[in-house]
Design a protein around this motif. Structure first.
Motif, mmCIF file in Angstrom:
data_model
loop_
_atom_site.group_PDB
_atom_site.id
_atom_site.type_symbol
_atom_site.label_atom_id
_atom_site.label_comp_id
_atom_site.label_asym_id
_atom_site.label_seq_id
_atom_site.Cartn_x
_atom_site.Cartn_y
_atom_site.Cartn_z
ATOM 1 N N ASP A 73 0.807 -1.215 0.000
ATOM 2 C CA ASP A 73 0.000 0.000 0.000
ATOM 3 C C ASP A 73 0.845 1.272 0.000
ATOM 4 N N GLY A 74 2.167 1.117 0.105
ATOM 5 C CA GLY A 74 3.031 2.282 0.237
ATOM 6 C C GLY A 74 3.421 2.897 -1.096
ATOM 7 N N THR A 75 3.817 4.153 -1.028
ATOM 8 C CA THR A 75 4.313 4.888 -2.193
ATOM 9 C C THR A 75 5.496 5.747 -1.767
ATOM 10 N N ILE A 76 6.225 6.262 -2.740
ATOM 11 C CA ILE A 76 7.369 7.123 -2.444
ATOM 12 C C ILE A 76 6.927 8.342 -1.641
ATOM 13 N N GLY A 77 5.826 8.955 -2.047
ATOM 14 C CA GLY A 77 5.341 10.138 -1.343
ATOM 15 C C GLY A 77 4.984 9.848 0.100
ATOM 16 N N GLN A 78 4.332 8.714 0.345
ATOM 17 C CA GLN A 78 3.975 8.343 1.718
ATOM 18 C C GLN A 78 5.221 8.091 2.550
ATOM 19 N N TRP A 79 6.193 7.382 1.975
ATOM 20 C CA TRP A 79 7.398 7.072 2.741
ATOM 21 C C TRP A 79 8.211 8.330 3.022
ATOM 22 N N ALA A 80 8.181 9.295 2.104
ATOM 23 C CA ALA A 80 8.843 10.571 2.359
ATOM 24 C C ALA A 80 8.124 11.328 3.483
ATOM 25 N N GLN A 81 6.790 11.250 3.515
ATOM 26 C CA GLN A 81 6.040 11.850 4.624
ATOM 27 C C GLN A 81 6.444 11.211 5.951
ATOM 28 N N ASP A 82 6.551 9.892 5.965
ATOM 29 C CA ASP A 82 6.948 9.188 7.183
ATOM 30 C C ASP A 82 8.319 9.664 7.654
ATOM 31 N N ALA A 83 9.263 9.717 6.717
ATOM 32 C CA ALA A 83 10.626 10.107 7.067
ATOM 33 C C ALA A 83 10.671 11.533 7.602
ATOM 34 N N GLN A 84 10.019 12.429 6.905
ATOM 35 C CA GLN A 84 10.035 13.823 7.324
ATOM 36 C C GLN A 84 9.401 13.986 8.701
ATOM 37 N N ALA A 85 8.307 13.270 8.947
ATOM 38 C CA ALA A 85 7.622 13.396 10.239
ATOM 39 C C ALA A 85 8.509 12.954 11.385
ATOM 40 N N VAL A 86 9.162 11.815 11.239
ATOM 41 C CA VAL A 86 9.971 11.311 12.350
ATOM 42 C C VAL A 86 11.239 12.147 12.523
ATOM 43 N N ILE A 87 11.827 12.631 11.431
ATOM 44 C CA ILE A 87 13.016 13.478 11.546
ATOM 45 C C ILE A 87 12.684 14.765 12.280
ATOM 46 N N ILE A 88 11.595 15.416 11.884
ATOM 47 C CA ILE A 88 11.221 16.684 12.529
ATOM 48 C C ILE A 88 10.888 16.473 13.996
ATOM 49 N N ALA A 89 10.117 15.424 14.288
ATOM 50 C CA ALA A 89 9.691 15.190 15.668
ATOM 51 C C ALA A 89 10.847 14.796 16.575
ATOM 52 N N VAL A 90 11.696 13.905 16.122
ATOM 53 C CA VAL A 90 12.726 13.348 16.996
ATOM 54 C C VAL A 90 13.971 14.230 17.051
ATOM 55 N N CYS A 91 14.371 14.793 15.934
ATOM 56 C CA CYS A 91 15.566 15.644 15.936
ATOM 57 C C CYS A 91 15.294 17.010 16.555
ATOM 58 N N ALA A 92 14.054 17.383 16.656
ATOM 59 C CA ALA A 92 13.613 18.547 17.439
ATOM 60 C C ALA A 92 14.399 19.823 17.134
ATOM 61 N N GLY A 93 14.459 20.179 15.855
ATOM 62 C CA GLY A 93 15.079 21.436 15.481
ATOM 63 C C GLY A 93 16.560 21.365 15.178
ATOM 64 N N ARG A 94 17.191 20.235 15.428
ATOM 65 C CA ARG A 94 18.613 20.085 15.126
ATOM 66 C C ARG A 94 18.777 19.671 13.662
ATOM 67 N N ALA A 95 19.669 20.315 12.947
ATOM 68 C CA ALA A 95 19.863 20.011 11.526
ATOM 69 C C ALA A 95 20.462 18.614 11.381
ATOM 70 N N PRO A 96 19.783 17.702 10.679
ATOM 71 C CA PRO A 96 20.269 16.324 10.574
ATOM 72 C C PRO A 96 21.286 16.145 9.450
ATOM 73 N N LEU A 97 22.087 15.106 9.595
ATOM 74 C CA LEU A 97 22.917 14.614 8.510
ATOM 75 C C LEU A 97 22.245 13.344 8.001
#
Length: 248
Positions: A73-97
């Motif tokens: 059921d997944g797509t590239i757009g959905q998986w990019a949404q997943d990635a962006q959500a967890v990066i923003i939430a967990v990294c909490a404003g710190r610029a990721p590598l």
């Protein structure tokens, strides 16, 4: 092994992740198509980061590993949404590598468009636009007709079960192509590619290099290395790249 934490996305998907608290730019590993966060590269990088006191994040896209949903059921757009959500939430404003392996390289490039700041990008056999330039371009007329009639086709993966390629994946991929328009990468970029990679053609990283605007971008080809890029020597190349881009 400790149970993963979970994040509920705005779309109602439950994303499993492991976060290692530490210093420096958070190192984020983005896995490949139908892979998960328990693979060799993800766990090696986590152990390496923990030993050095670096912040590190690994996670599963929806339909992968321990996250919710079905892979089909997944797509590239959905998986990019997943990635962006967890990066923003967990990294909490710190610029990721961001370290993107195979499909994870494409997902990382999509996230870069929307994240406020990124410390760097490491692509391991990065596969931007592979649904169009790999899957679709390689389909014969019978496979294209089957995709239209049945909504999916099966392809051999070389990693066990065949890949299920859906019509939704192809159509959504066309809405998320990154090599068709200018791309600014205003931070250090390191790309790695094995010469024996049969999943991602060697022309792909060259195309990415010529396409992107970046003042500090390097591509390394490694002789006799396949798509997994998981030998100790290969993993050392990746960690040295991280240390060069974002030293503690």
């Amino acid at each position: 092994m400790a149970a993963p934490s979970t994040l509920s996305t705005a779309q109602g998907r439950e994303i499993a992740y492991h976060w290692t608290e530490g210093a420096g730019a958070p190192v984020v590993f983005l896995g490949g198509y139908k892979s998960d966060m328990t693979g060799t590269k993800a766990t090696h990088l986590e152990a390496w980061a923990r030993a050095r006191g670096r912040a590190f994040l690994r996670f599963d896209y929806s339909g992968h590993g321990q996250s919710s949903g079905r892979f089909e059921d997944g797509t590239i757009g959905q998986w990019a949404q997943d990635a962006q959500a967890v990066i923003i939430a967990v990294c909490a404003g710190r610029a990721p590598l961001l370290i993107g392996s195979s499909m994870g390289g494409w997902i990382a490039l999509l996230c870069i468009r929307n994240l406020p700041e990124v410390a760097g990008f490491v692509g391991i056999a990065a596969a931007p636009d592979f649904t169009e330039d790999g899957f679709w371009a390689g389909f014969d007329d019978a496979q294209k007709a089957q995709l239209e009639a049945e909504g999916q086709v099966l392809l051999p993966s070389g990693y066990g079960d065949p890949y299920v390629v859906t019509k939704a994946l192809i159509e959504d991929g066309r809405q998320n192509l990154v090599l068709r328009s200018p791309m600014a990468l205003p931070f250090p970029v390191r790309l790695f590619q094995g010469t024996e990679d049969t999943a991602v053609a060697w022309e792909v990283p060259l195309r990415l290099m010529s396409h992107a605007s970046c003042d500090d971008m390097r591509l390394t080809f490694v002789k006799n290395v396949d798509h997994s890029f998981s030998t100790p020597a290969c993993l050392d190349l990746v960690t040295r790249a991280v240390e060069e881009i974002a030293p503690l």
